[in-house]
Design a protein around this motif. Structure first.
Motif, PDB file in Angstrom:
ATOM      1  N   GLY A 450      18.568  73.005  42.860  1.00 29.15           N
ATOM      2  CA  GLY A 450      18.981  72.708  41.566  1.00 29.15           C
ATOM      3  C   GLY A 450      17.850  72.890  40.583  1.00 29.15           C
ATOM      4  N   SER A 451      17.433  72.863  39.549  1.00 32.00           N
ATOM      5  CA  SER A 451      16.620  73.617  38.863  1.00 32.00           C
ATOM      6  C   SER A 451      14.861  72.416  38.506  1.00 32.00           C
ATOM      7  N   ILE A 452      14.970  72.586  38.191  1.00 29.92           N
ATOM      8  CA  ILE A 452      12.997  72.073  38.292  1.00 29.92           C
ATOM      9  C   ILE A 452      13.382  71.845  37.184  1.00 29.92           C
ATOM     10  N   THR A 473      15.871  76.409  41.848  1.00 29.29           N
ATOM     11  CA  THR A 473      17.465  77.240  41.722  1.00 29.29           C
ATOM     12  C   THR A 473      16.679  77.826  39.950  1.00 29.29           C
ATOM     13  N   GLY A 474      17.357  78.543  39.002  1.00 26.52           N
ATOM     14  CA  GLY A 474      17.229  78.453  38.232  1.00 26.52           C
ATOM     15  C   GLY A 474      15.863  79.371  37.598  1.00 26.52           C
ATOM     16  N   THR A 475      15.573  79.664  36.364  1.00 29.32           N
ATOM     17  CA  THR A 475      13.639  79.542  35.971  1.00 29.32           C
ATOM     18  C   THR A 475      12.486  78.861  36.103  1.00 29.32           C
ATOM     19  N   ILE A 476      12.122  79.353  35.685  1.00 26.65           N
ATOM     20  CA  ILE A 476      10.514  78.817  35.627  1.00 26.65           C
ATOM     21  C   ILE A 476      10.687  78.001  34.389  1.00 26.65           C
ATOM     22  N   PRO A 477      10.443  76.668  33.592  1.00 33.39           N
ATOM     23  CA  PRO A 477      10.502  76.439  32.933  1.00 33.39           C
ATOM     24  C   PRO A 477       9.058  76.722  31.834  1.00 33.39           C
ATOM     25  N   GLU A 478       9.646  76.946  30.468  1.00 29.28           N
ATOM     26  CA  GLU A 478       8.674  77.750  29.846  1.00 29.28           C
ATOM     27  C   GLU A 478       7.632  76.445  29.536  1.00 29.28           C
ATOM     28  N   ALA A 479       8.252  75.230  29.373  1.00 31.68           N
ATOM     29  CA  ALA A 479       7.333  74.404  28.788  1.00 31.68           C
ATOM     30  C   ALA A 479       6.146  73.970  29.744  1.00 31.68           C
ATOM     31  N   PHE A 480       6.076  74.735  31.098  1.00 32.07           N
ATOM     32  CA  PHE A 480       5.257  74.150  32.035  1.00 32.07           C
ATOM     33  C   PHE A 480       3.751  75.363  31.577  1.00 32.07           C
ATOM     34  N   TYR A 481       4.729  76.438  30.694  1.00 30.84           N
ATOM     35  CA  TYR A 481       3.404  76.880  30.230  1.00 30.84           C
ATOM     36  C   TYR A 481       2.519  76.374  28.826  1.00 30.84           C
ATOM     37  N   ASN A 482       3.079  74.891  28.153  1.00 33.95           N
ATOM     38  CA  ASN A 482       2.467  74.644  27.877  1.00 33.95           C
ATOM     39  C   ASN A 482       1.585  72.740  28.667  1.00 33.95           C
ATOM     40  N   LEU A 483       1.258  72.940  29.524  1.00 33.96           N
ATOM     41  CA  LEU A 483       0.245  71.834  30.143  1.00 33.96           C
ATOM     42  C   LEU A 483      -0.057  72.747  29.950  1.00 33.96           C
ATOM     43  N   SER A 484      -1.782  72.233  28.778  1.00 36.62           N
ATOM     44  CA  SER A 484      -2.676  72.410  29.080  1.00 36.62           C
ATOM     45  C   SER A 484      -3.757  71.596  29.895  1.00 36.62           C
ATOM     46  N   ASN A 485      -3.898  70.781  30.937  1.00 38.60           N
ATOM     47  CA  ASN A 485      -4.297  69.839  31.769  1.00 38.60           C
ATOM     48  C   ASN A 485      -3.701  70.058  33.321  1.00 38.60           C
ATOM     49  N   ILE A 486      -3.197  71.003  33.114  1.00 37.26           N
ATOM     50  CA  ILE A 486      -2.142  71.772  34.623  1.00 37.26           C
ATOM     51  C   ILE A 486      -3.376  72.438  35.274  1.00 37.26           C
ATOM     52  N   GLU A 487      -3.943  72.389  36.426  1.00 38.88           N
ATOM     53  CA  GLU A 487      -4.559  72.440  37.408  1.00 38.88           C
ATOM     54  C   GLU A 487      -4.055  72.657  38.423  1.00 38.88           C
ATOM     55  N   THR A 488      -3.246  72.803  39.190  1.00 34.32           N
ATOM     56  CA  THR A 488      -2.523  72.636  39.924  1.00 34.32           C
ATOM     57  C   THR A 488      -0.805  72.749  40.350  1.00 34.32           C
ATOM     58  N   LEU A 489      -1.014  74.109  40.439  1.00 33.13           N
ATOM     59  CA  LEU A 489       1.419  74.152  40.153  1.00 33.13           C
ATOM     60  C   LEU A 489       1.480  74.982  41.407  1.00 33.13           C
ATOM     61  N   SER A 490       2.062  74.395  42.192  1.00 28.54           N
ATOM     62  CA  SER A 490       2.824  75.511  43.284  1.00 28.54           C
ATOM     63  C   SER A 490       4.293  74.862  43.975  1.00 28.54           C
ATOM     64  N   LEU A 491       4.948  75.893  43.636  1.00 30.69           N
ATOM     65  CA  LEU A 491       6.264  75.816  43.913  1.00 30.69           C
ATOM     66  C   LEU A 491       6.746  77.035  44.901  1.00 30.69           C
ATOM     67  N   ALA A 492       5.654  76.932  45.728  1.00 29.15           N
ATOM     68  CA  ALA A 492       5.677  78.163  46.927  1.00 29.15           C
ATOM     69  C   ALA A 492       5.447  76.738  48.638  1.00 29.15           C
TER      70      ALA A 492
END
Length: 720
Positions: A450-452, A473-492
């Motif tokens: 499914g989608s994230i 599946t699906g798109t990478i949520p645009e809301a991810f780009y607003n996570l101001s404290n994100i340091e590590t994002l792995s979808l691989a």
């Protein structure tokens, strides 16, 4: 003669019985004869007669009592010596039968081993007998002190049924020195009273649950009072386990929403008799968990359900109590203390559980649960996320299956959730957005589909999200780009680092285009979209990634031209855009990126000549441009690529001669030039290169090669 003075005689020499109630003697007879037929008028003699009668009267009564007593004694002896009539309970069909220490079914009449009424079928109670003693209503024996049997309530001896409750010196587990739950003041019934039949129990809590799920009712006294003894006139088979099931569900119903789980029918449903939750209910009954106050019944029931749901088993200790087995349990490599309240009276002492900020007695501390690398096999029960103040929950590197329960949204204090490297499946529940305190979320290397959920973007404190190794599946949520404290994002499948410096989505099946907002992540250092279904073009805004060092978009559905703004990626060391549908020319600006080490553009539809800025780049180590429609000649300036080790130009439309300058590239080990329109002889300088281990070109009338490792003609290559 008056009737009252008549004396009946038989023999003159034998005493006769008078109607006056006394014994007549010979003197009486003589007096009668001498008196004739006249009436008796001697008053003094009558009084004397009465005095003589009294002792004789009492002697007769006493004799009668003795005779009756003797007759009763004889009858009793005869009755006692008579062979007893066998009741149905003593027939062979109800002999004591030992099923096992932890039977996989509810026990029936005269079957053991039970520990509480919860182990017996409906209508039976657990009789805790004494060693060598008999079991009411059952034949066989003698009994062992470690084995108890289920019997009918009506077989309980009357003395035990109406015995007075004893005060237990200890009710429930002790939590000292950490914290101590408040236990009800009502004395717990003794083991004998536990078997007594009861009326229909009432397991309602002492306080009604409020709308706020964090406010829990107190269950002290309410459960034990519902299972106590009743008068003989109202005695019925015990339904204590029914009360326990109702109470347990009332504790955790928020985890099930509007659904009623099947385990609540375990009392009458054989399929649920060995369910994790029913076993947890029985464990709670045995350990008087429901007599505790506050949130402790919820915590212990949730932990017990989690343990059984994850394959936990029990065994008997030397004292005869049931507790968790370690050496005999293949599913838990190390589960010291779990459910063993005898030796580990606080869950804070159980393996993998750490209690934080233990200060006030009676308060619930913050809880960390970390049972990673335990070889655990099972499913995740929803109520585990109802434990108050659950801060960390880590079960990674186990073999959990099934979905992540939507009840995860109830863990409002959760900061760390690590469930990677299991076999979870299904989609990520959208209730995860309720985890406002979450900082680390690792869900990688499972079988999620499914989608994230875009709702993850509402977790503003999130700093690490690892979701690699799934099939999203699906798109990478645009809301991810607003996570101001994100340091590590792995979808691989690679560990990521940095202040949103790396985004890897390879290995998933994301679709759609790259949103323009994505290019606002100016701190991006590593971007990998490989093996996804992302389509569309690369925007000119790619030039905003001024810190980008690695860009991989291999085997996607990207098309269009490669924008010249890639020349702004001044920190770029690696560009891999092969196996796509890019068209147009190779931007000359790529040659202006000084740190560039790896350039893979093969398997596209690029055309035109290779820019001179590429041919003369001194830092490039690997240059792979095969399987395109590139034209032009290979210039002598290629000799400036002093660090190059791999050049692959095969399957293009290159023409002209093979330049001798290639022979001056001291680090070159792989050179593939076949399937082009090249002519002439291979320069001897190239054939003299010792380090050149793989050299492929066309060996036709147009090209002569005496040192090729592979010669090709019209696409067919043969070893030399």
């Amino acid at each position: 003669m008056n009737a009252s003075d008549i004396v009946i005689t038989t023999l003159p020499s034998v005493s006769s019985i008078s109607l006056t109630g006394r014994v007549a003697t010979e003197d009486d007879v003589l007096d009668e004869e001498s008196a004739g037929s006249g009436p008796v008028t001697n008053t003094r003699r009558s009084k004397q007669e009465n005095e003589d009668v009294k002792p004789l009267y009492y002697a007769g009564v006493f004799s009668c009592i003795i005779v009756v007593t003797l007759i009763g004694a004889v009858l009793a002896i005869l009755l006692n010596n008579k062979p007893p009539v066998k009741d149905a309970a003593t027939k062979n069909s109800f002999l004591l039968t030992f099923i096992g220490e932890d039977p996989e079914k509810l026990l029936t009449r005269c079957e053991g081993d039970c520990d509480t009424d919860a182990d017996c079928s409906l209508g039976f109670v657990c009789f805790l007998g004494e060693e060598g003693g008999s079991v009411p209503g059952c034949g066989g024996g003698p009994t062992s002190i470690t084995v108890d049997y289920c019997i009918r309530p009506e077989d309980i001896p009357t003395a035990e049924l109406f015995a007075e409750p004893q005060h237990s010196p200890s009710v429930g587990p002790s939590f000292s020195p950490y914290f101590s739950p408040s236990i009800g003041s009502t004395p717990a019934p003794t083991a004998t009273l536990a078997f007594a039949p009861s009326t229909a129990p009432s397991a309602e809590p002492s306080a009604e649950p409020q709308d706020n799920p964090s406010v829990r009712p107190s269950f002290s006294q309410s459960f034990s009072s519902s299972i106590g003894p009743t008068s003989a006139s109202t005695a019925k088979p015990t339904s204590k386990i029914k009360a326990a099931l109702e109470l347990s569900f009332d504790l955790v119903k928020d985890a099930y929403g509007d659904k009623i789980p099947s385990w609540t029918t375990a009392e009458t449903n054989d399929k649920e008799s060995m369910s994790a939750h029913f076993r947890a209910v029985k464990w709670c009954v045995r350990n008087k968990v429901f007599d505790m106050e506050g949130d402790f019944p919820l915590i212990y029931f949730s932990l017990a359900s989690f343990f059984y749901g994850a394959g936990g088993v029990e065994k008997k200790s030397e004292s005869g109590r049931l507790h968790e087995a370690t050496s005999d349990n293949p599913g838990w490599s190390d589960s010291e203390g779990w459910l063993n309240l005898e030796e580990f009276p606080s869950y804070c002492n159980w393996k993998g559980i750490t209690c934080r900020d233990i200060t006030d007695v009676g308060t619930i501390p913050g809880i960390d649960i970390d049972v990673s690398y335990m070889d655990i096999k099972g499913t995740l029960v929803p109520e585990i996320f109802m434990i108050p103040k659950l801060i960390k929950f880590s079960i990674w590197k186990n073999e959990f299956t099934g979905p992540i329960p939507s009840a995860i949204g109830l863990a409002k204090d959760l900061e760390v959730l690590l469930v990677s490297n299991n076999n979870f499946e299904g989609s990520i529940p959208r209730t995860i957005s309720n985890l406002k305190q979450i900082k680390m979320l690792h869900i990688g290397h499972n079988q999620f589909t499914g989608s994230i959920p875009e709702e993850i973007g509402e977790c503003q404190l999130l700093s690490e999200l690892m979701a690699m190794g799934n099939t999203f599946t699906g798109t990478i949520p645009e809301a991810f780009y607003n996570l101001s404290n994100i340091e590590t994002l792995s979808l691989a499948a690679t560990v990521l680092k940095g202040q949103f410096r790396e985004l890897m989505a390879m290995g998933n099946t994301f679709t759609g285009t790259i949103p323009e907002a994505f290019y606002n992540l100016s701190n991006m250092e590593t971007l990998s979209l490989s093996r996804t279904r992302i389509e569309g073009t690369i925007s000119k805004s790619i030039g905003k990634f001024s810190s980008l060092k690695s860009f991989r978009a291999v085997k996607t559905n990207l098309s269009g031209t490669i924008p010249s703004t890639v020349g702004n990626l001044t920190e770029l060391r690696e560009l891999q855009l092969h196996m796509n549908a890019f068209t147009g020319i190779i931007p000359e600006e790529l040659g202006d990126i000084d740190p560039l080490r790896k350039l893979y553009l093969w398997g596209n539809k690029l055309n035109g000549p290779i820019p001179d800025s590429i041919y003369s780049h001194p830092a490039i180590i690997e240059l792979h441009l095969s399987k395109n429609e590139l034209t032009g000649t290979i210039p002598e300036i290629i000799g400036l690529m002093s660090n190059v080790a791999l050049i692959q130009f095969e399957n293009n439309k290159l023409s002209g001669k093979i330049p001798e300058a290639l022979g001056r590239l001291d680090n070159l080990s792989t050179l593939n030039l076949h399937s082009n329109n090249l002519t002439g002889s291979v320069p001897a300088l190239i054939c003299g290169m010792v380090q050149l281990t793989h050299f492929q070109t066309d060996c036709t009338r147009l090209v002569e090669c005496s040192c090729c490792t592979l010669c090709c003609d019209q696409g067919l290559c043969n070893s030399v």
